[in-house]
Write a protein that holds these residues in place. Sequence first.
Motif, PDB file in Angstrom:
ATOM      1  N   ALA A 188     -50.138  31.367  15.149  1.00 51.30           N
ATOM      2  CA  ALA A 188     -50.188  30.538  16.349  1.00 51.30           C
ATOM      3  C   ALA A 188     -50.963  31.189  17.486  1.00 51.30           C
ATOM      4  O   ALA A 188     -51.187  30.557  18.520  1.00 51.30           O
ATOM      5  CB  ALA A 188     -48.760  30.239  16.817  1.00 51.30           C
ATOM      6  N   THR A 189     -51.374  32.436  17.304  1.00 53.38           N
ATOM      7  CA  THR A 189     -52.092  33.142  18.357  1.00 53.38           C
ATOM      8  C   THR A 189     -53.561  32.749  18.357  1.00 53.38           C
ATOM      9  O   THR A 189     -54.198  32.749  17.299  1.00 53.38           O
ATOM     10  CB  THR A 189     -51.979  34.667  18.149  1.00 53.38           C
ATOM     11  OG1 THR A 189     -50.600  35.024  18.120  1.00 53.38           O
ATOM     12  CG2 THR A 189     -52.676  35.402  19.279  1.00 53.38           C
ATOM     13  N   PRO A 190     -54.136  32.418  19.509  1.00 54.41           N
ATOM     14  CA  PRO A 190     -55.574  32.108  19.586  1.00 54.41           C
ATOM     15  C   PRO A 190     -56.401  33.280  19.074  1.00 54.41           C
ATOM     16  O   PRO A 190     -56.053  34.448  19.321  1.00 54.41           O
ATOM     17  CB  PRO A 190     -55.809  31.878  21.084  1.00 54.41           C
ATOM     18  CG  PRO A 190     -54.468  31.500  21.620  1.00 54.41           C
ATOM     19  CD  PRO A 190     -53.468  32.268  20.802  1.00 54.41           C
ATOM     20  N   PRO A 191     -57.489  33.014  18.351  1.00 60.79           N
ATOM     21  CA  PRO A 191     -58.304  34.104  17.788  1.00 60.79           C
ATOM     22  C   PRO A 191     -58.759  35.123  18.817  1.00 60.79           C
ATOM     23  O   PRO A 191     -58.849  36.316  18.530  1.00 60.79           O
ATOM     24  CB  PRO A 191     -59.495  33.356  17.176  1.00 60.79           C
ATOM     25  CG  PRO A 191     -58.969  31.988  16.874  1.00 60.79           C
ATOM     26  CD  PRO A 191     -57.986  31.688  17.963  1.00 60.79           C
ATOM     27  N   SER A 192     -59.029  34.677  20.039  1.00 54.78           N
ATOM     28  CA  SER A 192     -59.501  35.596  21.071  1.00 54.78           C
ATOM     29  C   SER A 192     -58.435  36.600  21.499  1.00 54.78           C
ATOM     30  O   SER A 192     -58.749  37.693  21.972  1.00 54.78           O
ATOM     31  CB  SER A 192     -59.977  34.806  22.296  1.00 54.78           C
ATOM     32  OG  SER A 192     -58.915  34.027  22.834  1.00 54.78           O
ATOM     33  N   LEU A 193     -57.159  36.216  21.323  1.00 55.87           N
ATOM     34  CA  LEU A 193     -56.062  37.101  21.716  1.00 55.87           C
ATOM     35  C   LEU A 193     -55.513  37.919  20.557  1.00 55.87           C
ATOM     36  O   LEU A 193     -54.724  38.850  20.779  1.00 55.87           O
ATOM     37  CB  LEU A 193     -54.919  36.286  22.330  1.00 55.87           C
ATOM     38  CG  LEU A 193     -55.220  35.555  23.640  1.00 55.87           C
ATOM     39  CD1 LEU A 193     -53.984  34.794  24.102  1.00 55.87           C
ATOM     40  CD2 LEU A 193     -55.680  36.540  24.712  1.00 55.87           C
ATOM     41  N   MET A 194     -55.904  37.596  19.332  1.00 56.81           N
ATOM     42  CA  MET A 194     -55.374  38.279  18.160  1.00 56.81           C
ATOM     43  C   MET A 194     -55.576  39.798  18.206  1.00 56.81           C
ATOM     44  O   MET A 194     -54.626  40.561  17.958  1.00 56.81           O
ATOM     45  CB  MET A 194     -56.000  37.718  16.887  1.00 56.81           C
ATOM     46  CG  MET A 194     -55.569  38.415  15.605  1.00 56.81           C
ATOM     47  SD  MET A 194     -53.858  38.068  15.169  1.00 56.81           S
ATOM     48  CE  MET A 194     -54.051  36.424  14.490  1.00 56.81           C
ATOM     49  N   PRO A 195     -56.781  40.302  18.536  1.00 56.81           N
ATOM     50  CA  PRO A 195     -56.956  41.768  18.566  1.00 56.81           C
ATOM     51  C   PRO A 195     -56.032  42.442  19.577  1.00 56.81           C
ATOM     52  O   PRO A 195     -55.500  43.527  19.302  1.00 56.81           O
ATOM     53  CB  PRO A 195     -58.429  41.948  18.951  1.00 56.81           C
ATOM     54  CG  PRO A 195     -59.087  40.662  18.583  1.00 56.81           C
ATOM     55  CD  PRO A 195     -58.055  39.606  18.801  1.00 56.81           C
ATOM     56  N   PHE A 196     -55.831  41.815  20.732  1.00 52.04           N
ATOM     57  CA  PHE A 196     -54.990  42.413  21.762  1.00 52.04           C
ATOM     58  C   PHE A 196     -53.526  42.426  21.340  1.00 52.04           C
ATOM     59  O   PHE A 196     -52.804  43.402  21.580  1.00 52.04           O
ATOM     60  CB  PHE A 196     -55.160  41.659  23.082  1.00 52.04           C
ATOM     61  CG  PHE A 196     -56.547  41.723  23.639  1.00 52.04           C
ATOM     62  CD1 PHE A 196     -56.991  42.862  24.302  1.00 52.04           C
ATOM     63  CD2 PHE A 196     -57.421  40.663  23.476  1.00 52.04           C
ATOM     64  CE1 PHE A 196     -58.279  42.934  24.801  1.00 52.04           C
ATOM     65  CE2 PHE A 196     -58.710  40.732  23.981  1.00 52.04           C
ATOM     66  CZ  PHE A 196     -59.148  41.869  24.639  1.00 52.04           C
ATOM     67  N   LEU A 197     -53.079  41.340  20.697  1.00 55.81           N
ATOM     68  CA  LEU A 197     -51.710  41.294  20.210  1.00 55.81           C
ATOM     69  C   LEU A 197     -51.496  42.318  19.110  1.00 55.81           C
ATOM     70  O   LEU A 197     -50.473  43.036  19.093  1.00 55.81           O
ATOM     71  CB  LEU A 197     -51.385  39.893  19.695  1.00 55.81           C
ATOM     72  CG  LEU A 197     -49.992  39.700  19.085  1.00 55.81           C
ATOM     73  CD1 LEU A 197     -48.905  40.004  20.109  1.00 55.81           C
ATOM     74  CD2 LEU A 197     -49.828  38.282  18.542  1.00 55.81           C
ATOM     75  N   THR A 198     -52.456  42.406  18.192  1.00 61.69           N
ATOM     76  CA  THR A 198     -52.356  43.386  17.109  1.00 61.69           C
ATOM     77  C   THR A 198     -52.305  44.799  17.654  1.00 61.69           C
ATOM     78  O   THR A 198     -51.460  45.609  17.250  1.00 61.69           O
ATOM     79  CB  THR A 198     -53.563  43.245  16.158  1.00 61.69           C
ATOM     80  OG1 THR A 198     -53.595  41.918  15.615  1.00 61.69           O
ATOM     81  CG2 THR A 198     -53.474  44.244  15.018  1.00 61.69           C
ATOM     82  N   LEU A 199     -53.204  45.100  18.588  1.00 66.33           N
ATOM     83  CA  LEU A 199     -53.238  46.439  19.176  1.00 66.33           C
ATOM     84  C   LEU A 199     -51.953  46.736  19.945  1.00 66.33           C
ATOM     85  O   LEU A 199     -51.414  47.852  19.855  1.00 66.33           O
ATOM     86  CB  LEU A 199     -54.451  46.573  20.094  1.00 66.33           C
ATOM     87  CG  LEU A 199     -54.621  47.921  20.805  1.00 66.33           C
ATOM     88  CD1 LEU A 199     -54.777  49.050  19.793  1.00 66.33           C
ATOM     89  CD2 LEU A 199     -55.816  47.882  21.753  1.00 66.33           C
ATOM     90  N   ALA A 200     -51.456  45.760  20.680  1.00 64.88           N
ATOM     91  CA  ALA A 200     -50.226  45.966  21.452  1.00 64.88           C
ATOM     92  C   ALA A 200     -49.053  46.293  20.536  1.00 64.88           C
ATOM     93  O   ALA A 200     -48.247  47.197  20.840  1.00 64.88           O
ATOM     94  CB  ALA A 200     -49.918  44.728  22.288  1.00 64.88           C
ATOM     95  N   MET A 201     -48.921  45.591  19.424  1.00 62.80           N
ATOM     96  CA  MET A 201     -47.834  45.865  18.487  1.00 62.80           C
ATOM     97  C   MET A 201     -47.980  47.245  17.875  1.00 62.80           C
ATOM     98  O   MET A 201     -47.003  47.988  17.726  1.00 62.80           O
ATOM     99  CB  MET A 201     -47.799  44.786  17.408  1.00 62.80           C
ATOM    100  CG  MET A 201     -47.357  43.414  17.916  1.00 62.80           C
ATOM    101  SD  MET A 201     -47.055  42.212  16.592  1.00 62.80           S
ATOM    102  CE  MET A 201     -48.695  42.071  15.889  1.00 62.80           C
ATOM    103  N   GLN A 202     -49.198  47.606  17.504  1.00 67.98           N
ATOM    104  CA  GLN A 202     -49.423  48.919  16.912  1.00 67.98           C
ATOM    105  C   GLN A 202     -49.106  50.037  17.896  1.00 67.98           C
ATOM    106  O   GLN A 202     -48.477  51.039  17.537  1.00 67.98           O
ATOM    107  CB  GLN A 202     -50.877  49.023  16.438  1.00 67.98           C
ATOM    108  CG  GLN A 202     -51.203  48.124  15.262  1.00 67.98           C
ATOM    109  CD  GLN A 202     -52.664  48.176  14.873  1.00 67.98           C
ATOM    110  OE1 GLN A 202     -53.487  48.783  15.563  1.00 67.98           O
ATOM    111  NE2 GLN A 202     -53.016  47.540  13.770  1.00 67.98           N
ATOM    112  N   LEU A 203     -49.528  49.860  19.145  1.00 67.90           N
ATOM    113  CA  LEU A 203     -49.264  50.883  20.155  1.00 67.90           C
ATOM    114  C   LEU A 203     -47.771  51.030  20.422  1.00 67.90           C
ATOM    115  O   LEU A 203     -47.270  52.147  20.631  1.00 67.90           O
ATOM    116  CB  LEU A 203     -49.996  50.536  21.452  1.00 67.90           C
ATOM    117  CG  LEU A 203     -51.518  50.633  21.408  1.00 67.90           C
ATOM    118  CD1 LEU A 203     -52.119  50.115  22.702  1.00 67.90           C
ATOM    119  CD2 LEU A 203     -51.963  52.070  21.148  1.00 67.90           C
ATOM    120  N   ALA A 204     -47.049  49.913  20.407  1.00 61.17           N
ATOM    121  CA  ALA A 204     -45.605  49.966  20.614  1.00 61.17           C
ATOM    122  C   ALA A 204     -44.922  50.745  19.490  1.00 61.17           C
ATOM    123  O   ALA A 204     -44.024  51.569  19.740  1.00 61.17           O
ATOM    124  CB  ALA A 204     -45.032  48.552  20.701  1.00 61.17           C
TER     125      ALA A 204
END
Length: 306
Positions: free
Chosen positions: A7-23
């Motif tokens: 459900a995440t827009p493609p433009s936000l996918m990298p930021f969401l992925t990176l945020a989860m990994q950093l957490a």
Amino acid sequence: MQSLLAATPPSLMPFLTLAMQLAVVAAAAYAGGSSLSFLSMGHRRMQVLLSLTGGVLLGVGLLHLLPHAFLQLDRQIETTMIWVLAGFFLMFLLERAFHGHSHHTADGGESGHDCGHDHGHDHGHAHAVSAGGRWAWCGAFAGLALHSLADGAALAASVRADADHGAGWLAGFATFLAVLLHKPFDAAIIGTLMMNAGVSSRGRSVANGLYALVVPLGAVAFLASLRVFGGHQETIIGVAMALAAGAFLCIAAADLLPEVQFHSHDRVLLTMSLALGLAIAWGITVMERSSHAHTHAHSTESHGGR
């Protein structure tokens, strides 16, 4: 998780992925520096994990970061290898200056384990770490913090590069795994040195929390700096990945892989752990390649149907 990513827009996918990994990385670092069970896990288990981590670092550096850096740097092999060598040498200098990756500090050295072979190379390194006495942990913290900033930049660069090639939720996963595996060990080194120096529990918790935030800080700083470079962003991403490849190779070659050679009593076990780490890195690379191919095929079908 899959529905959230879908459900995440493609433009936000990298930021969401990176945020989860950093957490996850931050949580792992904090756990490594504060968990007494991790610090007292025992010499053999520690060496098995170090060998596994060495294999992952070596595989990710050669199979993931190096090829991606080559592509980002317009397939200029000499330029790519110069930056890889620079990363290797910079990490070597960093370790010489701060003696950051002395993992015998974390597992208590060889106490209680009569290995029956020479560990002079390891003990000399561990003694160099403790030479600073009460404030030895400050040097380790500074060196490992600089290393963590570089890890954060490498992770952000990997996610960005992989996302540009359609990796989806696998963007940066190989680099993420490599950082995730060795960050708890680094935090444990700092925690152990602080305990040996008599630092209070509150002081250790504060330092551990600050250290856990360094990788996210490095990632955010790297992404923010990309705006400064304008049209040269791809080159900067390639340089960051090449530097990380060299750093990973240095850590694996100088600190982790020698354990397989010098621990003759567990050589088979440690070699199997190393091979497993290499296999994991290779498997992630294959998964990533399949993801790229699937995304490319889907994009071609979409354009063809219009």
